[in-house]
Structure formats: C-alpha cells, structure tokens
Design a protein around this motif. Structure first.
Motif, PDB file in Angstrom:
ATOM      1  N   THR A 151       0.938  -1.185  -0.015  1.00 39.02           N
ATOM      2  CA  THR A 151       0.039   0.030   0.045  1.00 39.02           C
ATOM      3  C   THR A 151       0.889   1.300   0.150  1.00 39.02           C
ATOM      4  OG1 THR A 151      -1.680  -1.168   1.157  1.00 39.02           O
ATOM      5  CG2 THR A 151      -1.802   1.357   1.317  1.00 39.02           C
ATOM      6  N   THR A 152       0.503   2.359  -0.833  1.00 41.89           N
ATOM      7  CA  THR A 152       1.465   3.270  -1.116  1.00 41.89           C
ATOM      8  C   THR A 152       1.802   4.008   0.303  1.00 41.89           C
ATOM      9  OG1 THR A 152       0.250   3.688  -2.929  1.00 41.89           O
ATOM     10  CG2 THR A 152       1.827   5.585  -2.158  1.00 41.89           C
ATOM     11  N   SER A 153       0.824   4.305   1.095  1.00 39.80           N
ATOM     12  CA  SER A 153       1.119   5.048   2.248  1.00 39.80           C
ATOM     13  C   SER A 153       1.751   4.281   3.470  1.00 39.80           C
ATOM     14  CB  SER A 153      -0.105   5.974   2.599  1.00 39.80           C
ATOM     15  OG  SER A 153      -1.036   4.885   2.901  1.00 39.80           O
ATOM     16  N   PHE A 154       1.813   2.951   3.309  1.00 49.12           N
ATOM     17  CA  PHE A 154       2.273   2.063   4.422  1.00 49.12           C
ATOM     18  C   PHE A 154       3.544   1.337   4.073  1.00 49.12           C
ATOM     19  CE2 PHE A 154       0.934  -1.140   8.202  1.00 49.12           C
ATOM     20  CZ  PHE A 154       2.076  -0.514   8.792  1.00 49.12           C
ATOM     21  N   CYS A 155       3.264   0.060   3.297  1.00 49.02           N
ATOM     22  CA  CYS A 155       4.349  -0.821   3.097  1.00 49.02           C
ATOM     23  C   CYS A 155       5.186  -0.192   2.016  1.00 49.02           C
ATOM     24  CB  CYS A 155       3.881  -2.032   2.756  1.00 49.02           C
ATOM     25  SG  CYS A 155       3.015  -3.006   4.256  1.00 49.02           S
ATOM     26  N   VAL A 156       4.739   0.295   0.870  1.00 50.57           N
ATOM     27  CA  VAL A 156       5.570   0.926  -0.041  1.00 50.57           C
ATOM     28  C   VAL A 156       6.404   2.290   0.751  1.00 50.57           C
ATOM     29  CG1 VAL A 156       5.449   2.359  -2.169  1.00 50.57           C
ATOM     30  CG2 VAL A 156       3.995   0.313  -1.943  1.00 50.57           C
ATOM     31  N   ASP A 157       5.585   3.037   1.384  1.00 50.52           N
ATOM     32  CA  ASP A 157       6.334   4.169   1.888  1.00 50.52           C
ATOM     33  C   ASP A 157       7.597   3.751   2.721  1.00 50.52           C
ATOM     34  OD1 ASP A 157       6.569   7.072   2.385  1.00 50.52           O
ATOM     35  OD2 ASP A 157       5.676   6.603   4.200  1.00 50.52           O
TER      36      ASP A 157
END
Length: 211
Positions: A151-157
């Motif tokens: 998820t962009t705002s969690f695992c990706v970030d």
C-alpha cells in the motif's frame, strides 16, 4: 512525468511490494473486511505492474517480490500497549497468515514471475526490516530501485524510506502503486518526490531505461 536522467539497466533493480491475495484480491482478507472498494485501486494497477515486470525481464533487470507473512503466535504484536491502526477502526483482520492462500502472491504475479526472480518474505511493513533484501541488492550491484505495489502510504512508503536511508536511488512510477485511501496515496507520492526519490510514470520510466 519524464525522468530527467537516463537509467542504465545494469544499475537498476525492480521491487514489487505485497501484490498478494490478502491485500489485492476481492476475496482476500482486506476485501472481505472492507468491501470491494478497498481493493479496487490495487486491482487497477495489476496491468501496469505486469508491464513493468515484463520490461525488467526484457532488459535483464533483477526483480524482487515481497511477501508479507504474519504468524498467529506473534508475541511481539500482543505486547503492544497502543492499539494498532486496524484495532482503532474496530477491525480484527487475519491478514496474510502463514501458509494461507491470503499470503500467496496474486495469480497474475505467479504467472509472470520467472525462476530468476526473488521473493523476500517480510513480517513488518518495510521490505528491508530484518530481511536479506539489502544484501541481495548489493550482490546484484543495484543502485537504483524501482518500487511498485501496495500500500502506497504504508508498506511502499516504509520500504522507500528505508531504501533512501541506505543510499539507494528510488524511482516510483505513479500508476504502479496503489492505496485504498486516495488522499494518503497522493500525500505519500508528494513526500517521495520531495524527499526520498522521484515519481514518474510508466512511459517516463520506459524511456529512461529503454529510450
């Protein structure tokens, strides 16, 4: 969003974050808990992710897939005193439990994955946290890390911040990452562009690698 630099494929690695049933499939744990809208955006990026993986294979760019795996008897989670982000929403989510279909890569990822590609099993949000990813990237002489997935705002970030802290250059094609929260997705991409890497699109990435 063209890239201002030319990328040498010999310097590049591709990281595909958490494209798994639990996060992306309507019948996975997230879809079952929050409804089809919660996985619509991850579903929508699947064709772009597979195109980027195809590009990497064609250019002999090494590819890593992350696989989030949770244990039922994870005592570290049970010791936390502050409720998790899911508990604060009143949700008990059996996400990506070890040995379940939920934790498996999407069929679309299995279909495109080649024997030369690697899978990094992780137990927390960042693909670097207590995994072998960093040493594998160093062994392949990767300097530029292209990050896809959810998820962009969690695992990706979390992964991108850790990559930046380890002095990797980070490139994110915007239509290859997804979040269930559009505002959080946009804010994270803005933060990446400001601090931790560059945000481009798939044509821009392709031109920079293969132009």
């Amino acid at each position: 969003m063209p890239l201002s630099v030319k990328l040498d494929p010999r310097d590049v690695g591709l990281l595909v974050v958490d494209m798994q049933n639990g996060f992306c499939h309507p019948e996975g744990s997230r879809g079952q808990a929050f409804g089809a809208d919660a996985v619509k955006n991850p579903q929508d990026i699947i064709p772009n992710v597979t195109k980027t993986i195809d590009l990497a294979h064609r250019l002999d760019i090494p590819v890593w897939f992350t696989q989030q795996v949770h244990y039922d008897d994870d005592v570290l989670r049970s010791r936390r005193r502050i409720p998790s982000h899911l508990e604060r929403r009143g949700v008990k989510l059996e996400l990506c439990r070890r040995g379940t279909w939920d934790a498996e890569l999407l069929d679309e990822m299995k279909a495109i994955k080649e024997d030369r590609d690697e899978v990094v099993v992780k137990h927390r949000s960042s693909a670097f946290f207590q995994t072998t990813l960093e040493v594998e990237l160093r062994m392949k002489d990767v300097q530029v890390l292209v990050v896809l997935g959810t998820t962009t705002s969690f695992c990706v970030d979390s992964t991108i911040r850790d990559a930046y802290a380890r002095d990797f250059d980070v490139v994110v094609p915007a239509e290859c990452v997804a979040d269930s929260d559009d505002a959080a997705h946009a804010a994270t991409l803005a933060s990446i562009e400001r601090f931790h890497g560059v945000v481009t699109d798939l044509p821009g990435l392709t031109a920079a690698l293969d132009g």
